[in-house]
Motif scaffolding. Structure first.
Motif, mmCIF file in Angstrom:
data_model
loop_
_atom_site.group_PDB
_atom_site.id
_atom_site.type_symbol
_atom_site.label_atom_id
_atom_site.label_comp_id
_atom_site.label_asym_id
_atom_site.label_seq_id
_atom_site.Cartn_x
_atom_site.Cartn_y
_atom_site.Cartn_z
ATOM 1 N N ALA A 29 0.715 -1.274 -0.093
ATOM 2 C CA ALA A 29 -0.081 -0.082 -0.062
ATOM 3 C C ALA A 29 0.853 1.354 -0.171
ATOM 4 O O ALA A 29 0.792 2.306 -1.010
ATOM 5 C CB ALA A 29 -0.957 -0.084 1.181
ATOM 6 N N SER A 30 2.006 1.447 0.758
ATOM 7 C CA SER A 30 3.002 2.441 0.883
ATOM 8 C C SER A 30 3.461 2.666 -0.627
ATOM 9 O O SER A 30 3.593 3.860 -1.003
ATOM 10 C CB SER A 30 4.063 2.146 1.966
ATOM 11 O OG SER A 30 3.501 2.120 3.040
ATOM 12 N N GLU A 31 3.886 1.716 -1.450
ATOM 13 C CA GLU A 31 4.435 1.750 -2.809
ATOM 14 C C GLU A 31 3.393 2.095 -3.718
ATOM 15 O O GLU A 31 3.847 3.108 -4.545
ATOM 16 C CB GLU A 31 5.042 0.308 -3.079
ATOM 17 C CG GLU A 31 6.191 -0.028 -2.494
ATOM 18 C CD GLU A 31 6.598 -1.368 -3.030
ATOM 19 O OE1 GLU A 31 6.395 -1.701 -4.163
ATOM 20 O OE2 GLU A 31 7.342 -2.034 -2.268
ATOM 21 N N ALA A 32 2.153 1.792 -3.380
ATOM 22 C CA ALA A 32 1.129 2.232 -4.138
ATOM 23 C C ALA A 32 0.937 3.923 -4.071
ATOM 24 O O ALA A 32 0.546 4.495 -5.098
ATOM 25 C CB ALA A 32 -0.107 1.364 -4.226
ATOM 26 N N LEU A 33 0.667 4.307 -2.937
ATOM 27 C CA LEU A 33 0.576 5.523 -2.477
ATOM 28 C C LEU A 33 1.618 6.330 -3.003
ATOM 29 O O LEU A 33 1.269 7.528 -3.571
ATOM 30 C CB LEU A 33 0.350 5.619 -0.996
ATOM 31 C CG LEU A 33 -0.186 7.091 -0.495
ATOM 32 C CD1 LEU A 33 -1.305 7.678 -1.067
ATOM 33 C CD2 LEU A 33 -0.237 7.084 0.966
ATOM 34 N N ALA A 34 2.630 5.870 -2.890
ATOM 35 C CA ALA A 34 4.006 6.729 -3.103
ATOM 36 C C ALA A 34 3.930 6.836 -4.621
ATOM 37 O O ALA A 34 4.134 8.015 -5.145
ATOM 38 C CB ALA A 34 5.394 6.068 -2.807
ATOM 39 N N ARG A 35 3.690 5.954 -5.569
ATOM 40 C CA ARG A 35 3.607 5.946 -6.995
ATOM 41 C C ARG A 35 2.507 6.922 -7.475
ATOM 42 O O ARG A 35 2.825 7.782 -8.360
ATOM 43 C CB ARG A 35 3.304 4.598 -7.473
ATOM 44 C CG ARG A 35 3.505 4.491 -9.037
ATOM 45 C CD ARG A 35 3.284 3.094 -9.541
ATOM 46 N NE ARG A 35 2.259 1.957 -8.969
ATOM 47 C CZ ARG A 35 2.749 1.267 -7.969
ATOM 48 N NH1 ARG A 35 4.002 0.935 -7.767
ATOM 49 N NH2 ARG A 35 1.941 0.416 -7.469
ATOM 50 N N LYS A 36 1.437 6.969 -6.638
ATOM 51 C CA LYS A 36 0.192 7.905 -6.988
ATOM 52 C C LYS A 36 0.704 9.153 -6.897
ATOM 53 O O LYS A 36 0.464 10.208 -7.660
ATOM 54 C CB LYS A 36 -0.821 7.469 -6.200
ATOM 55 C CG LYS A 36 -2.004 8.521 -6.556
ATOM 56 C CD LYS A 36 -3.410 7.782 -6.476
ATOM 57 C CE LYS A 36 -4.437 8.675 -6.684
ATOM 58 N NZ LYS A 36 -4.933 9.317 -8.007
ATOM 59 N N ILE A 37 1.287 9.589 -5.919
ATOM 60 C CA ILE A 37 1.853 10.669 -5.331
ATOM 61 C C ILE A 37 2.886 11.360 -6.476
ATOM 62 O O ILE A 37 2.986 12.188 -6.904
ATOM 63 C CB ILE A 37 2.359 10.896 -4.061
ATOM 64 C CG1 ILE A 37 1.238 10.892 -2.941
ATOM 65 C CG2 ILE A 37 3.098 12.348 -3.860
ATOM 66 C CD1 ILE A 37 1.652 10.471 -1.572
ATOM 67 N N ARG A 38 3.822 10.500 -6.840
ATOM 68 C CA ARG A 38 4.660 10.928 -7.895
ATOM 69 C C ARG A 38 4.162 11.115 -9.171
ATOM 70 O O ARG A 38 4.389 12.073 -9.927
ATOM 71 C CB ARG A 38 5.810 9.724 -8.029
ATOM 72 C CG ARG A 38 6.952 9.714 -6.833
ATOM 73 C CD ARG A 38 8.093 8.643 -7.392
ATOM 74 N NE ARG A 38 7.519 7.386 -7.815
ATOM 75 C CZ ARG A 38 7.396 6.294 -6.694
ATOM 76 N NH1 ARG A 38 7.740 6.367 -5.656
ATOM 77 N NH2 ARG A 38 6.963 5.149 -7.278
#
Length: 85
Positions: A29-38
């Motif tokens: 979930a952290s990786e997905a959220l970071a990707r969305k923000i990027r």
């Protein structure tokens, strides 16, 4: 990086699908959220660039997609536009 534990509510189907891909749901979930923000930040930067320099051509967009999604190897690229900086 410091972490913070928060409650999150997700659709069951999404949780089950993610668990089928990883044992570390928090990391996933952290990786997905970071990707969305990027992606959002990149979109904002692209809009600013286009406001200043004009719209990207179809070829420039195709090259960007290829680079972002790994369709081109670094040595296969063709420089279309020189980026400032």
């Amino acid at each position: 990086m410091a972490t913070k534990k928060i409650p999150v509510t997700l659709p069951e189907e999404l949780v089950e699908a993610a668990r089928g891909s990883t044992d570390d749901l928090s990391g996933y979930a952290s990786e997905a959220l970071a990707r969305k923000i990027r992606n959002e930040l990149l979109g904002e930067e692209m809009r600013r660039y286009e406001e200043e320099h004009g719209a990207f051509s179809d070829a420039e967009r195709a090259e960007a997609n290829a680079r972002l999604y790994g369709w081109l190897q670094p040595h296969e690229h063709m420089r279309v536009r020189t980026w400032p900086g």
